[in-house]
Design a protein around this motif. Structure first.
Motif, PDB file in Angstrom:
ATOM      1  N   HIS A  58      43.055  52.236  45.043  1.00 42.16           N
ATOM      2  CA  HIS A  58      42.021  53.161  44.553  1.00 42.16           C
ATOM      3  C   HIS A  58      40.630  52.737  45.030  1.00 42.16           C
ATOM      4  N   ARG A  59      40.520  52.365  46.280  1.00 43.48           N
ATOM      5  CA  ARG A  59      39.253  51.866  46.825  1.00 43.48           C
ATOM      6  C   ARG A  59      38.100  52.863  46.635  1.00 43.48           C
ATOM      7  N   ASP A  60      38.345  54.144  46.882  1.00 44.83           N
ATOM      8  CA  ASP A  60      37.264  55.130  46.754  1.00 44.83           C
ATOM      9  C   ASP A  60      36.740  55.214  45.322  1.00 44.83           C
ATOM     10  N   GLU A  61      37.659  55.212  44.363  1.00 48.07           N
ATOM     11  CA  GLU A  61      37.250  55.282  42.961  1.00 48.07           C
ATOM     12  C   GLU A  61      36.493  54.011  42.540  1.00 48.07           C
ATOM     13  N   ILE A  62      36.940  52.881  43.047  1.00 48.65           N
ATOM     14  CA  ILE A  62      36.264  51.614  42.746  1.00 48.65           C
ATOM     15  C   ILE A  62      34.844  51.635  43.316  1.00 48.65           C
ATOM     16  N   ALA A  63      34.714  52.057  44.561  1.00 48.16           N
ATOM     17  CA  ALA A  63      33.396  52.121  45.195  1.00 48.16           C
ATOM     18  C   ALA A  63      32.494  53.106  44.467  1.00 48.16           C
ATOM     19  N   ASP A  64      33.034  54.249  44.069  1.00 48.34           N
ATOM     20  CA  ASP A  64      32.258  55.266  43.373  1.00 48.34           C
ATOM     21  C   ASP A  64      31.698  54.743  42.051  1.00 48.34           C
ATOM     22  N   ARG A  65      32.388  53.797  41.449  1.00 42.10           N
ATOM     23  CA  ARG A  65      31.961  53.252  40.160  1.00 42.10           C
ATOM     24  C   ARG A  65      31.236  51.916  40.292  1.00 42.10           C
ATOM     25  N   ASP A  66      30.810  51.588  41.503  1.00 39.05           N
ATOM     26  CA  ASP A  66      30.039  50.352  41.746  1.00 39.05           C
ATOM     27  C   ASP A  66      30.752  49.115  41.201  1.00 39.05           C
ATOM     28  N   MET A  67      32.019  48.971  41.560  1.00 38.28           N
ATOM     29  CA  MET A  67      32.793  47.843  41.051  1.00 38.28           C
ATOM     30  C   MET A  67      32.955  46.739  42.094  1.00 38.28           C
ATOM     31  N   VAL A  68      33.010  45.519  41.589  1.00 43.65           N
ATOM     32  CA  VAL A  68      33.401  44.339  42.346  1.00 43.65           C
ATOM     33  C   VAL A  68      34.576  43.764  41.577  1.00 43.65           C
ATOM     34  N   ALA A  69      35.611  43.332  42.275  1.00 45.15           N
ATOM     35  CA  ALA A  69      36.766  42.725  41.617  1.00 45.15           C
ATOM     36  C   ALA A  69      36.994  41.337  42.188  1.00 45.15           C
ATOM     37  N   ILE A  70      37.183  40.375  41.292  1.00 47.28           N
ATOM     38  CA  ILE A  70      37.437  38.998  41.717  1.00 47.28           C
ATOM     39  C   ILE A  70      38.624  38.439  40.941  1.00 47.28           C
ATOM     40  N   ALA A  71      39.241  37.420  41.515  1.00 41.84           N
ATOM     41  CA  ALA A  71      40.342  36.719  40.859  1.00 41.84           C
ATOM     42  C   ALA A  71      39.993  35.241  40.756  1.00 41.84           C
ATOM     43  N   ASN A  77      26.462  46.120  39.688  1.00 43.05           N
ATOM     44  CA  ASN A  77      27.909  46.364  39.737  1.00 43.05           C
ATOM     45  C   ASN A  77      28.567  46.165  38.383  1.00 43.05           C
ATOM     46  N   ARG A  78      29.692  46.823  38.253  1.00 37.43           N
ATOM     47  CA  ARG A  78      30.611  46.517  37.164  1.00 37.43           C
ATOM     48  C   ARG A  78      31.593  45.516  37.768  1.00 37.43           C
ATOM     49  N   VAL A  79      31.913  44.476  37.046  1.00 40.42           N
ATOM     50  CA  VAL A  79      32.727  43.396  37.600  1.00 40.42           C
ATOM     51  C   VAL A  79      34.057  43.328  36.862  1.00 40.42           C
ATOM     52  N   PHE A  80      35.130  43.381  37.619  1.00 41.63           N
ATOM     53  CA  PHE A  80      36.467  43.220  37.063  1.00 41.63           C
ATOM     54  C   PHE A  80      36.947  41.837  37.463  1.00 41.63           C
ATOM     55  N   ILE A  81      37.325  41.021  36.481  1.00 40.72           N
ATOM     56  CA  ILE A  81      37.753  39.642  36.749  1.00 40.72           C
ATOM     57  C   ILE A  81      39.170  39.449  36.237  1.00 40.72           C
ATOM     58  N   VAL A  82      40.009  38.894  37.102  1.00 36.13           N
ATOM     59  CA  VAL A  82      41.367  38.514  36.743  1.00 36.13           C
ATOM     60  C   VAL A  82      41.417  36.997  36.705  1.00 36.13           C
ATOM     61  N   PHE A  83      41.882  36.445  35.587  1.00 33.67           N
ATOM     62  CA  PHE A  83      42.085  35.002  35.454  1.00 33.67           C
ATOM     63  C   PHE A  83      43.588  34.750  35.388  1.00 33.67           C
ATOM     64  N   ALA A  84      44.061  33.760  36.124  1.00 35.19           N
ATOM     65  CA  ALA A  84      45.472  33.371  36.051  1.00 35.19           C
ATOM     66  C   ALA A  84      45.590  31.911  36.434  1.00 35.19           C
ATOM     67  N   ASP A  85      46.720  31.327  36.044  1.00 37.80           N
ATOM     68  CA  ASP A  85      46.930  29.933  36.378  1.00 37.80           C
ATOM     69  C   ASP A  85      47.207  29.815  37.866  1.00 37.80           C
ATOM     70  N   THR A  86      48.362  29.771  38.329  1.00 40.29           N
ATOM     71  CA  THR A  86      48.585  29.625  39.769  1.00 40.29           C
ATOM     72  C   THR A  86      49.161  30.912  40.339  1.00 40.29           C
ATOM     73  N   SER A  87      50.384  30.922  40.719  1.00 37.42           N
ATOM     74  CA  SER A  87      50.941  32.089  41.392  1.00 37.42           C
ATOM     75  C   SER A  87      51.561  33.062  40.387  1.00 37.42           C
ATOM     76  N   ASP A  88      50.759  33.638  39.543  1.00 41.11           N
ATOM     77  CA  ASP A  88      51.225  34.617  38.573  1.00 41.11           C
ATOM     78  C   ASP A  88      51.455  35.944  39.302  1.00 41.11           C
ATOM     79  N   PRO A  89      52.648  36.508  39.249  1.00 42.76           N
ATOM     80  CA  PRO A  89      52.926  37.759  39.970  1.00 42.76           C
ATOM     81  C   PRO A  89      52.067  38.930  39.479  1.00 42.76           C
ATOM     82  N   GLN A  90      51.521  38.825  38.282  1.00 44.36           N
ATOM     83  CA  GLN A  90      50.669  39.887  37.768  1.00 44.36           C
ATOM     84  C   GLN A  90      49.375  40.025  38.578  1.00 44.36           C
ATOM     85  N   ILE A  96      33.477  43.760  33.091  1.00 43.06           N
ATOM     86  CA  ILE A  96      32.106  43.440  32.689  1.00 43.06           C
ATOM     87  C   ILE A  96      31.228  44.611  33.105  1.00 43.06           C
ATOM     88  N   GLY A  97      30.447  45.128  32.166  1.00 46.00           N
ATOM     89  CA  GLY A  97      29.552  46.233  32.476  1.00 46.00           C
ATOM     90  C   GLY A  97      28.323  45.777  33.233  1.00 46.00           C
TER      91      GLY A  97
END
Length: 146
Positions: free
Chosen positions: A55-68, A31-44, A107-108
């Motif tokens: 964009h779930r279909d596009e994410i799945a097509d590109r073998d992505m996992v996203a975590i926060a 998988n390609r991994v997308f990671i979001v880091f934030a302190d607490t309740s950051d609206p971003q 992350i590639g």
């Protein structure tokens, strides 16, 4: 604190960091991994999550996992992330200080950081970047029968 308990504490920390790294290395292999880091309740974080999930279909097509990584918690945004990921190990690995401002990373499949910004990512920007990567180009060629 005597020397023996200190050594045991250091060993325990090293095991936790290694377990987090091993868990992530298994994700990178497929998988390609997308990671979001934030302190607490950051609206971003919510804005980034909504943008990605639209964009779930596009994410799945590109073998992505996203975590926060929010404070000490690691939450899955999309895909199947391994259990037991450690927020501190992820911060250390990607040099993101606890309490720092919003940071997003892509992350590639090779484990390298391909994109790093202190702002939410536009999904189209991520997809365009991924589509230029050699592994992705090979995947697209194979899926089109060529």
């Amino acid at each position: 604190m005597s020397r023996t308990p200190r050594l045991a504490l250091v060993a325990a920390i090293m095991v936790l960091v290694a377990n987090g790294a091993l868990a992530m290395s298994s994700v990178w292999q497929n998988n390609r991994v997308f990671i979001v880091f934030a302190d607490t309740s950051d609206p971003q974080v919510e804005a980034q999550t909504s943008a990605l999930l639209a964009h779930r279909d596009e994410i799945a097509d590109r073998d992505m996992v996203a975590i926060a990584v929010i404070g000490d918690d690691v939450k899955t945004i999309y895909g199947e992330a391994p259990a037991g990921m450690d927020a501190n190990a992820l911060r250390a690995r990607y040099q993101v200080e606890a309490g720092s401002s919003f940071t997003a990373l892509l992350i590639g499949k090779d484990g390298g950081v391909k994109w790093r910004e202190q702002r939410p990512a536009d999904p189209g920007e991520l997809f365009a970047l991924i589509d230029t990567m050699p592994m992705r180009r090979q995947e697209m060629k194979q899926s089109s029968g060529g």
